[in-house]
Design a protein around this motif. Sequence first.
Motif, short mmCIF file in Angstrom:
data_model
loop_
_atom_site.label_atom_id
_atom_site.label_comp_id
_atom_site.label_asym_id
_atom_site.label_seq_id
_atom_site.Cartn_x
_atom_site.Cartn_y
_atom_site.Cartn_z
N GLU A 83 -6.15 2.75 -1.15
CA GLU A 83 -6.24 4.16 -1.48
C GLU A 83 -7.61 4.50 -2.07
O GLU A 83 -8.22 5.52 -1.72
N ASN A 86 0.78 -1.24 0.00
CA ASN A 86 0.00 0.00 0.00
C ASN A 86 0.81 1.29 0.00
O ASN A 86 0.26 2.35 -0.29
N ARG A 109 -2.52 2.91 -8.38
CA ARG A 109 -3.38 3.17 -7.23
C ARG A 109 -3.72 1.84 -6.56
O ARG A 109 -3.91 0.83 -7.23
#
Length: 123
Positions: free
Chosen positions: A102, A59, A98
């Motif tokens: 998120e 992440n 992404r």
Amino acid sequence: MASQAAMQGEKMRKGPWHEEEDEVLITFVTLLGERRWDYLARASGLKRSGKSCRLRWLNYLRPNIKHGDISIEEEQIILQLHQQWGNKSRIAQRLPGRTDNEIKNYWRTHLSKKMQAQREENF
């Protein structure tokens, strides 16, 4: 595992990651690869769980992750795909760089409120 560390008298670290920990994790992932996260956590000496290391890498630290604000174009894609699928993990697959996390956070903090305000305007 946390239980193994506890049995050995080690206390697992929780909470925010420090820059030094990020550097150690990046080094060990570069050396050992993105697998065997429990082993990587022990070998690195971070006193973090394998799950914590994996999530931090996926992440925040992966080199191909986009950092920064979500663009208007990305926002439009999220809105369109959320109406179509409602599943954030599939949406993240359509936005290179992404992460699922998120997209989920952006939806919860920005877009869901925006959508609610638009619905209230229309009634």
